[in-house]
Each structure stands twice: as C-alpha cells, then as structure tokens.
Design a protein around this motif. Structure first.
Motif, PDB file in Angstrom:
ATOM      1  N   GLU A 180     -25.785  98.302  62.962  1.00  0.00           N
ATOM      2  CA  GLU A 180     -24.811  98.403  64.066  1.00  0.00           C
ATOM      3  C   GLU A 180     -25.499  98.616  65.413  1.00  0.00           C
ATOM      4  N   ILE A 181     -26.705  99.157  65.449  1.00  0.00           N
ATOM      5  CA  ILE A 181     -27.398  99.328  66.745  1.00  0.00           C
ATOM      6  C   ILE A 181     -27.708  97.958  67.366  1.00  0.00           C
ATOM      7  N   PRO A 182     -28.411  97.069  66.651  1.00  0.00           N
ATOM      8  CA  PRO A 182     -28.647  95.756  67.287  1.00  0.00           C
ATOM      9  C   PRO A 182     -27.336  95.026  67.558  1.00  0.00           C
ATOM     10  N   ARG A 183     -26.357  95.185  66.654  1.00  0.00           N
ATOM     11  CA  ARG A 183     -25.076  94.504  66.880  1.00  0.00           C
ATOM     12  C   ARG A 183     -24.454  94.967  68.202  1.00  0.00           C
ATOM     13  N   LEU A 184     -24.457  96.281  68.417  1.00  0.00           N
ATOM     14  CA  LEU A 184     -23.847  96.828  69.634  1.00  0.00           C
ATOM     15  C   LEU A 184     -24.605  96.350  70.872  1.00  0.00           C
ATOM     16  N   LEU A 185     -25.929  96.300  70.794  1.00  0.00           N
ATOM     17  CA  LEU A 185     -26.706  95.814  71.937  1.00  0.00           C
ATOM     18  C   LEU A 185     -26.391  94.342  72.210  1.00  0.00           C
ATOM     19  N   LEU A 186     -26.255  93.565  71.143  1.00  0.00           N
ATOM     20  CA  LEU A 186     -25.932  92.144  71.339  1.00  0.00           C
ATOM     21  C   LEU A 186     -24.499  91.985  71.874  1.00  0.00           C
ATOM     22  N   LEU A 187     -23.582  92.854  71.422  1.00  0.00           N
ATOM     23  CA  LEU A 187     -22.198  92.799  71.916  1.00  0.00           C
ATOM     24  C   LEU A 187     -22.110  93.250  73.382  1.00  0.00           C
ATOM     25  N   SER A 188     -23.127  93.971  73.867  1.00  0.00           N
ATOM     26  CA  SER A 188     -23.095  94.521  75.226  1.00  0.00           C
ATOM     27  C   SER A 188     -23.780  93.594  76.229  1.00  0.00           C
ATOM     28  N   ARG A 189     -23.873  92.312  75.923  1.00  0.00           N
ATOM     29  CA  ARG A 189     -24.550  91.407  76.866  1.00  0.00           C
ATOM     30  C   ARG A 189     -23.766  91.346  78.176  1.00  0.00           C
ATOM     31  N   SER A 190     -24.488  91.077  79.254  1.00  0.00           N
ATOM     32  CA  SER A 190     -23.875  91.039  80.581  1.00  0.00           C
ATOM     33  C   SER A 190     -24.541  89.897  81.354  1.00  0.00           C
ATOM     34  N   SER A 191     -24.089  89.684  82.591  1.00  0.00           N
ATOM     35  CA  SER A 191     -24.716  88.588  83.343  1.00  0.00           C
ATOM     36  C   SER A 191     -26.196  88.899  83.581  1.00  0.00           C
ATOM     37  N   GLN A 192     -26.509  90.171  83.715  1.00  0.00           N
ATOM     38  CA  GLN A 192     -27.913  90.536  83.919  1.00  0.00           C
ATOM     39  C   GLN A 192     -28.726  90.475  82.616  1.00  0.00           C
ATOM     40  N   TYR A 193     -28.047  90.780  81.521  1.00  0.00           N
ATOM     41  CA  TYR A 193     -28.714  90.756  80.212  1.00  0.00           C
ATOM     42  C   TYR A 193     -27.963  89.788  79.288  1.00  0.00           C
ATOM     43  N   PRO A 194     -28.087  88.474  79.555  1.00  0.00           N
ATOM     44  CA  PRO A 194     -27.286  87.497  78.794  1.00  0.00           C
ATOM     45  C   PRO A 194     -27.649  87.446  77.309  1.00  0.00           C
ATOM     46  N   GLU A 195     -28.851  87.906  76.960  1.00  0.00           N
ATOM     47  CA  GLU A 195     -29.246  87.890  75.537  1.00  0.00           C
ATOM     48  C   GLU A 195     -28.927  89.202  74.842  1.00  0.00           C
ATOM     49  N   GLY A 196     -28.244  90.083  75.559  1.00  0.00           N
ATOM     50  CA  GLY A 196     -27.930  91.387  74.972  1.00  0.00           C
ATOM     51  C   GLY A 196     -28.648  92.493  75.717  1.00  0.00           C
ATOM     52  N   LEU A 197     -28.044  93.681  75.670  1.00  0.00           N
ATOM     53  CA  LEU A 197     -28.609  94.830  76.395  1.00  0.00           C
ATOM     54  C   LEU A 197     -29.934  95.265  75.755  1.00  0.00           C
ATOM     55  N   ALA A 198     -30.876  95.673  76.607  1.00  0.00           N
ATOM     56  CA  ALA A 198     -32.186  96.155  76.138  1.00  0.00           C
ATOM     57  C   ALA A 198     -32.943  95.092  75.353  1.00  0.00           C
ATOM     58  N   ASN A 199     -32.609  93.824  75.635  1.00  0.00           N
ATOM     59  CA  ASN A 199     -33.197  92.744  74.836  1.00  0.00           C
ATOM     60  C   ASN A 199     -34.031  91.784  75.675  1.00  0.00           C
ATOM     61  N   GLY A 209     -35.973  98.442  61.170  1.00  0.00           N
ATOM     62  CA  GLY A 209     -36.798  97.498  61.923  1.00  0.00           C
ATOM     63  C   GLY A 209     -36.186  96.655  63.022  1.00  0.00           C
ATOM     64  N   THR A 210     -34.908  96.798  63.334  1.00  0.00           N
ATOM     65  CA  THR A 210     -34.227  95.830  64.204  1.00  0.00           C
ATOM     66  C   THR A 210     -34.314  96.126  65.702  1.00  0.00           C
ATOM     67  N   THR A 211     -34.854  97.287  66.077  1.00  0.00           N
ATOM     68  CA  THR A 211     -35.137  97.555  67.506  1.00  0.00           C
ATOM     69  C   THR A 211     -36.499  98.242  67.556  1.00  0.00           C
ATOM     70  N   ARG A 212     -37.522  97.505  67.191  1.00  0.00           N
ATOM     71  CA  ARG A 212     -38.837  98.108  66.921  1.00  0.00           C
ATOM     72  C   ARG A 212     -39.453  98.805  68.137  1.00  0.00           C
ATOM     73  N   MET A 213     -40.317  99.750  67.799  1.00  0.00           N
ATOM     74  CA  MET A 213     -41.016 100.566  68.793  1.00  0.00           C
ATOM     75  C   MET A 213     -42.330  99.872  69.173  1.00  0.00           C
ATOM     76  N   GLY A 214     -42.770 100.043  70.416  1.00  0.00           N
ATOM     77  CA  GLY A 214     -44.051  99.459  70.796  1.00  0.00           C
ATOM     78  C   GLY A 214     -44.406  99.787  72.225  1.00  0.00           C
ATOM     79  N   THR A 215     -45.645  99.450  72.573  1.00  0.00           N
ATOM     80  CA  THR A 215     -46.067  99.707  73.959  1.00  0.00           C
ATOM     81  C   THR A 215     -45.794  98.501  74.840  1.00  0.00           C
ATOM     82  N   ASP A 216     -45.732  97.310  74.258  1.00  0.00           N
ATOM     83  CA  ASP A 216     -45.546  96.089  75.043  1.00  0.00           C
ATOM     84  C   ASP A 216     -44.053  95.734  75.117  1.00  0.00           C
TER      85      ASP A 216
END
Ligand code: FAD
Ligand code: SF4
Length: 549
Positions: free
Chosen positions: A288-307, A489-496
């Motif tokens: 549900e976390i990636p789903r919610l981010l994808l459902l929260s797309r906006s004109s600034q984030y057309p591929e989904g929030l935080a994506n 694994g669907t919103t993985r952690m990283g430095t890049d």
C-alpha cells in the motif's frame, strides 16, 4: 474510552506534529516513540479497530468451517481487491490484515535479526546492492525493538550476529518432535538452536504467558503473542489520536513540491477529510505504500510522489517457503505446539553465493488434526483426506481407529526460507482495469523468481532430504512452493536519489517531511523474517523525526 479515542469521531486533528499512515507494528512504534517524547501524533488507519476482549470469538472463526482465513479479521471484498500478474500467484489478502494493529494481529511472531551480510550483498558477493547502513547502525535499535515487542530467545545460536544483552525473556524449550530431528542433525553436523519470537514465555509487559492454544496464525486469544495494537494503545495513552476506517486516498504537496501538506482520507459516511501535519510517516505496508505514492501523482510528480527515481513499486521481494515432509515409524506429537521451537541458521553465511542464505526450520505442526478435518468436512487438501471416512457409516471407536489409520501421528516436516534477490521487474503497480470500493485502481503484485532462487531452493531441499533420510523417514514429499507473506523492497533505501526512494534516515529524497517506516525500504531481503528489522528501522526513523521536530 471516549468516542474520539475509540475512533468514532473521524474529523481531522488540528495542529499535529506528526501524521502516521497505517497502524501496524511499524506505524504503532513510530507513533509510540514520538508521542512518548511529547509530540502530537495522529494515526490514520484504513481498517477497523477490534476489541482485544473479542479475540476468543475471532479464534472460533479461525477453527470453524464456515469462515475463510481472511474473514477472521474481516479481510477481502471490494475494499481489498488486487491483481497478481507474476509467475507465482500472490494471494495478497492472506498476507496482510487491514486493522488497528495491522498484520501482526495475524502473524506467527518469529523475530530474528538480519545478519551482517544481509546489508552487504554487493560488497561481499557482487549481488544486488548494499544498504546505506550496516548491522552496527541498526544494532541498538534491534535491542530496543526486542524489548518493545517482548522477545523470548536464547544465546545458544552460534551463528547469530553479535548482541549486547540477553533477550527480554528465556527461549521456549525444545518440543518433543525437535528431539526426533536432533539425532539426525547431530550425525550430519547440523547445529539446532532456539527460535527468537515475540511471544511471552513468561508474563511480560502486562500480557500473559503463552498458554499453547496453537492458533497463533491467525489469532492469539490470550494476547501472549505481540501485536501492533499493543503500541497503538501505548501511543494513545501518551495522547496520540487514532482515526480508524480512514483509508488515505492520496497525499497533497506544497507548490514547491518539497513538503507534504495533507493526507486526504475517506470515512465510512462517504466524507473526505484533509489531515495536516508537520511531518508525515508512511507505515501502511510494502504494497500500500508504493500504491499510495503512485495514487498521489501530481503535475509536478507525474510518475507518482517521491518517485523521481522511478523505482517506487520496483524490487518487490518476498521470502519463499520450501517444505519437505515425510513419515516416521514412531509418533511425532507435533500438534500440541503450533509454533517453531528449533531452527538452524547454519546455512545462512555462505562464503560464496549462490546458493543464497537459508533459514531451516523444524516444524511443530502436523497436518490438520482430526477435529479440524471433521469440522471442515474433510476438506483438508492433504493426502490423508478424511471426507470419505467422516461421511461414511462408521461410528464410535471404529471411526476413531479408521481415522488414526488414515491420519497417523507420524508426520514430520521442515521448511527452508531461501533468500530472494531484488529484481526490478518484480513490482507493485496500479491495475487501472480494476478498482477498490473508493474507485482507486487496485495494486497489481508481480512476483517471479529466477535462477539464484532456484539454486538456493534445490540446495535446501537436498539438506532436508538428507536429514529425513538420516531419520529413516519414508514417503518423503516436497510441498508446493509458496510465499511467506514477507512483503519487502518497493521503496528501497539508498544514497543515490536516482536509484532509491528514501535515504538512510528513512526520509524520502524528494520530500523533506515524508518518511517511510516499512519493509518497503529494504534494499535486500535476506532470508530472515522481516518484522524485527521493520521495528528497528521504525524506531530509527522516529529518532530522526524527533530531531527534526
Ligand atoms: C501469516 C503470516 C505470518 C507471518 N509471520 C511472521 C513472522 O513469524 N515473523 C515476521 O517477522 N513476520 C511475519 N509476518 C509478516 C509480518 O506480519 C509483517 O512483516 C508485519 O506485520 C508488517 O508490519 P507493517 O506495520 O509494516 O505493516 P502492516 O502490519 O501490514 O500494517 C499496515 C497498516 O496500514 C494500513 N493501511 C494500508 N493502506 C492504508 C491507507 N491507504 N490508509 C491508511 N491505512 C492504511 C493497513 O490497514 C494496516 O493496518 C507474517 C505475515 C503473515 C501474513
Ligand atoms: S500458542 Fe501461545 S502465542 Fe500462540 S495462540 Fe496460543 S497463547 Fe497465543
């Protein structure tokens, strides 16, 4: 408890420091840790609140034939529709509970720490990626998580990563059937040891000692097994507010696209509300976390929030369950204890990989008991199906004898949890062809395993067969492969920021006040049950948010 505390009042809370979305163990621990430090916290939870006093009735649902497993916690239906499109069918509704307390209402409660190598798969083996943190970074949080959940465990595991103190409670003793495996394991040089688990081996944290009902999955009627609602209640007594039956539909961000401003949630009366806060924490599970981010797309984030990275939803992982069963010439007496009391981590830290890491577990669960099979009209799905016996003309002692012949108390089994590696094509995406009860596209879980997993599966099947042969077991049979309900694994952690969604403090790279507490941030999944690591990461995220507030 007031109407507001019970969650009946679903209006948003004003002037909140933190809004936590999801009230499973991850959300509950974040809410507890922050409310304990004096912050105003509101939790939005999609599911209902269950009264702990009704757990006995829920257990009845679990053992009576007229209910299916997801109904024990009111799962399923239009609200919880999903799609499974990979090679392995993913029965999503059996892998999660949507309720205050989340999936830990239903889980088994096994709580190992990850090993050092799990954080360093690239450096050690040239596989997948390293985590941006190592075991040592998480070690104090592991200790804290064990205290919070209440873990019973022993120091008899020579393969365990270094620890600082004993477990809060002693390990459960080995079962009778563990002793049947022990001789064979010794002959083969395999070291068995205790299993750490969030289940009280003595009274702990105002909850009773385990009394052995063996219905841990899907419900512990005594409360001896830890579940997330424990910390939801603790957060509430610190002043946190919980709004149940309030599924968040999407998140809104500010005009700069730097901060989340509100979580928009629905209520059963058809209303929609905006919950504002200074900090937001996503804790609604790795689907549900990636789903919610994808459902929260906006004109600034057309591929989904935080994506911005494009990896939201990618690298979905679960563990596998690779079981081999057999029959002995003597009684095994597995049924009385439903959870595992001995396992081995001997096959975890390989010098070379593949095969990958494996956790090997000795079962204590027979196939369905006589009573269970009879209640289900013989629909056990096992070779010893009882339907024709119970439906026949035999009664009394004769029936009992016939049943004993068909369902001998001689079955044993083991299962391995082999490591799965992250693969970009395993994913959670939105299925626009199918909608939930709010008209949102449902999650599509796609999960396929590759050569690395297959080599590891073969390796651990061979180990199990060797043990069963050493025990002179007969009718050695492989059970069908299944997944372990450990979504990761669907919103993985990283430095890049171009390859990951959150940084090492669990904050999204894109939004300054949005953090994620979940196994969705796992970079690799190892082969250990994930929840203690989820709990440790949640406490780490809470520390970082506290510093920001
Ligand atoms: C049968 C079974 C056995 C298991 N056994 C073990 C085990 O022995 N050891 C182990 O480590 N793990 C085990 N697990 C896995 C373990 O249960 C999970 O890892 C853990 O519960 C995940 O916790 P969480 O808080 O991240 O997510 P969850 O517990 O899934 O909580 C997420 C919460 O978010 C809510 N939510 C979802 N979407 C929204 C939304 N849009 N708005 C608001 N709220 C939302 C959900 O209703 C839910 O309450 C098992 C799982 C199953 C199913
Ligand atoms: S065996 Fe223990 S933990 Fe499991 S359901 Fe019974 S009392 Fe709860």
């Amino acid at each position: 408890m007031s109407e507001r505390q019970r969650g009946g009042d679903r209006a948003p809370a004003e002037k909140q420091d933190v809004c936590v979305i999801g009230s499973g163990v991850a959300g509950a621990l974040v809410a507890y840790a922050l409310s304990d430090r004096g912050h105003d916290v509101v939790m939005l939870e999609a599911g209902k609140r269950f009264d702990p006093a009704n757990r006995l009735q829920r257990m009845e649902r679990a053992i009576r034939p007229e209910y299916h497993l997801p109904e024990v916690w009111d799962m399923g239906g239009e609200r919880d529709r999903f799609t499974s499109s990979g090679d392995l069918y993913y029965a999503l509704n059996r892998t999660r509970v949507k309720a205050v307390g989340g999936t830990t209402l239903h889980w088994l409660g096994i709580t190992p720490r990850f090993h050092e190598k799990d954080f360093e798969m690239q450096s050690r083996y040239g596989l997948a990626s390293d985590w941006p943190i190592g075991y040592e970074d998480l070690r104090p949080y592991y200790a804290e998580a064990e205290t919070e959940l209440g873990v019973s465990g022993g120091t008899d595991n020579p393969f365990a990563p270094p620890r600082e103190t004993d477990f809060p409670m002693d390990a459960f003793p080995a079962s009778y059937s563990d002793s049947l495996f022990a001789e064979a394991c010794e002959a083969l040089g395999i070291t068995m040891h205790s299993v750490p688990q969030a289940r009280n081996s003595e009274p702990y944290d105002d909850r009773s000692q385990c009394v052995g009902y063996s219905t841990c999955i899907p419900v512990c009627p005594s409360g001896a097994k830890y579940s997330g609602d424990v910390h939801v209640r603790k957060a509430q007594s610190n002043g946190a507010r919980v709004i149940s039956q309030a599924p968040v539909q999407y998140l809104e961000h500010d005009s700069a696209g730097e901060r989340v401003e509100a979580a928009v949630y629905a209520t059963p009366d058809g209303e929609r509300h905006r919950q504002e806060a200074r900090q937001f924490v996503l804790a609604c599970g790795a689907v549900e976390i990636p789903r919610l981010l994808l459902l929260s797309r906006s004109s600034q984030y057309p591929e989904g929030l935080a994506n911005t990275s494009g990896v939201v939803g990618k690298y979905f992982m679960d563990h596998l369950v690779v079981r081999v069963g057999a029959e002995l010439d003597e009684p095994t007496n597995q049924e009385p204890i439903g959870y595992q009391t001995r396992e081995t981590h001997q096959f975890y830290d390989h010098d070379d990989s593949p095969p990958g890491s494996v956790k090997l577990v000795f079962e204590n669960v027979n196939p369905p008991s006589l009573a269970e099979s009879a209640l289900r009209g013989g629909d056990t799905g096992t070779p010893g199906d009882l339907s024709d016996v119970v439906a026949g003309d035999t009664w009394g002692d004769e029936l009992v004898d016939t049943v004993r012949d068909r369902m001998p108390n001689r079955r044993v089994g083991m299962f391995g949890n082999p490591e799965t590696l992250p693969r970009a094509e395993n994913s959670v995406t939105l299925d626009y062809e199918k909608t939930d009860s709010h008209g949102n596209p449902v999650p599509d879980v796609s999960f396929t395993i590759g050569g690395y997993e297959r080599r590891t599966i073969e390796f651990i099947r061979d180990v199990q067969r060797d043990i069963l042969n050493e025990m002179d077991a007969s009718n050695i049979v492989d059970s069908p492969l299944r997944t372990a309900s450990h979504k990761m694994g669907t919103t993985r952690m990283g430095t890049d920021p171009s390859e990951s969604v959150v940084d090492s403090r669990l904050r999204t790279h894109d939004l300054r006040n949005l953090s994620i507490a979940s196994s969705s941030v796992f970079v690799t999944g190892g082969a250990m049950n994930p929840t203690l690591t989820i709990a440790a990461l949640s406490l780490k995220a809470a520390d970082a948010i506290h510093r920001d507030l």
